[in-house]
Design an enzyme around this catalytic site. Structure first.
Site, mmCIF file in Angstrom:
data_model
loop_
_atom_site.group_PDB
_atom_site.id
_atom_site.type_symbol
_atom_site.label_atom_id
_atom_site.label_comp_id
_atom_site.label_asym_id
_atom_site.label_seq_id
_atom_site.Cartn_x
_atom_site.Cartn_y
_atom_site.Cartn_z
ATOM 1 N N PRO A 1 0.686 4.008 -7.950
ATOM 2 C CA PRO A 1 0.331 2.536 -8.505
ATOM 3 C C PRO A 1 1.040 1.498 -7.483
ATOM 4 O O PRO A 1 0.452 0.655 -7.042
ATOM 5 C CB PRO A 1 1.330 2.295 -9.705
ATOM 6 C CG PRO A 1 1.040 3.744 -10.423
ATOM 7 C CD PRO A 1 1.186 4.547 -9.394
ATOM 8 N N TYR A 2 1.954 2.200 -6.542
ATOM 9 C CA TYR A 2 2.645 1.438 -5.622
ATOM 10 C C TYR A 2 1.794 1.346 -4.613
ATOM 11 O O TYR A 2 1.506 0.003 -3.824
ATOM 12 C CB TYR A 2 3.877 2.021 -5.358
ATOM 13 C CG TYR A 2 4.484 1.516 -3.956
ATOM 14 C CD1 TYR A 2 5.211 0.323 -4.123
ATOM 15 C CD2 TYR A 2 4.536 2.227 -2.853
ATOM 16 C CE1 TYR A 2 5.934 -0.179 -2.902
ATOM 17 C CE2 TYR A 2 5.145 1.714 -1.697
ATOM 18 C CZ TYR A 2 5.985 0.534 -1.752
ATOM 19 O OH TYR A 2 6.675 -0.054 -0.512
ATOM 20 N N TYR A 3 1.196 2.439 -4.157
ATOM 21 C CA TYR A 3 0.108 2.360 -2.983
ATOM 22 C C TYR A 3 -1.128 1.608 -3.097
ATOM 23 O O TYR A 3 -1.785 0.922 -2.323
ATOM 24 C CB TYR A 3 -0.337 3.734 -2.577
ATOM 25 C CG TYR A 3 0.687 4.345 -1.633
ATOM 26 C CD1 TYR A 3 0.122 4.099 -0.353
ATOM 27 C CD2 TYR A 3 1.859 4.961 -1.918
ATOM 28 C CE1 TYR A 3 0.949 4.501 0.936
ATOM 29 C CE2 TYR A 3 2.524 5.569 -0.839
ATOM 30 C CZ TYR A 3 2.065 5.258 0.605
ATOM 31 O OH TYR A 3 2.758 5.723 1.532
#
Length: 214
Positions: free
Chosen positions: A128-130
């Site tokens: 999700p961060y990427y």
């Protein structure tokens, strides 16, 4: 330049504010989420504004008004869920871009993540961060701003060495946060980084030399 540091209470943000304050050619305006954080900065002689990346574009416009550049180094942090990652790392960044365009702040530096531009190389443990970083970077690239996107590798709390490697397609590596802040500081007025994005890890080159060779 007067530089709005978004995420000024974070570790990279704090180091960048210190570099700006010690500079003869730049000055800092620190953007933080809480009034007590702003007061602590003001006690050190640092201009500070309180604004929330989950707030309106108008709120962010007010925070950036009068600045010449914006550095986005905010993040929801590893202790939050994907919902906050979406709201801060993606939508917060996109709103900051909108705010910059709205008031004519042309220079924008984004602190992203190593290989965020390349789906095949994303860290599966923090997808999700990427995803958030990938699309936030796209918002910057598709804007009218003079941008630089810095994609550092694994962040370390060690003292900076001043020696880095910067390029479009680097192998996975790490780098002290202090060196990331120094690279952002140097990139602000390094024309070779304008409208460019690059990976960043520790290496053998001086920061000035590495940025000129991207």
């Amino acid at each position: 330049m007067k530089v709005l540091v978004v995420g000024a209470n974070g570790q990279i943000g704090q180091k960048l504010v210190g570099l700006l304050q010690g500079s003869e050619k730049h000055e800092a305006r620190a953007m933080v989420r809480k009034e007590e954080q702003a007061e602590a900065l003001r006690e050190k002689g640092i201009e500070a504004v309180v604004a929330n990346l989950e707030g309106s574009v108008d709120e962010l416009t007010d925070a950036a008004y009068g600045c010449d550049a914006i550095v986005f180094t905010a993040g929801s942090g590893g202790h939050t869920g994907p919902d906050k990652t979406l709201l801060i790392d993606l939508d917060g960044a996109a709103k900051m871009v909108e705010a910059a365009e709205k008031i004519g702040v042309k220079r924008f530096v984004m602190v992203s993540a190593l290989q965020a531009n390349n789906r095949e190389n994303w860290n599966k443990a923090i997808l999700p961060y990427y995803v958030a970083k990938h699309y936030a970077d796209r918002a910057v690239e598709q804007s009218s701003l003079t941008y630089t996107i810095v994609r550092p590798g694994g962040l370390l709390d060690e003292p900076g060495t001043g020696r880095v490697e910067a390029g479009e397609q680097l192998e996975r590596g790490s780098i002290p946060r202090e060196d990331v802040a120094s690279v952002v500081f140097h990139a602000l007025d390094e024309a070779h980084t304008f409208n460019r994005s690059f990976d960043l890890i520790s290496g053998e080159k001086s920061i000035s030399s590495a940025l000129k060779q991207i």
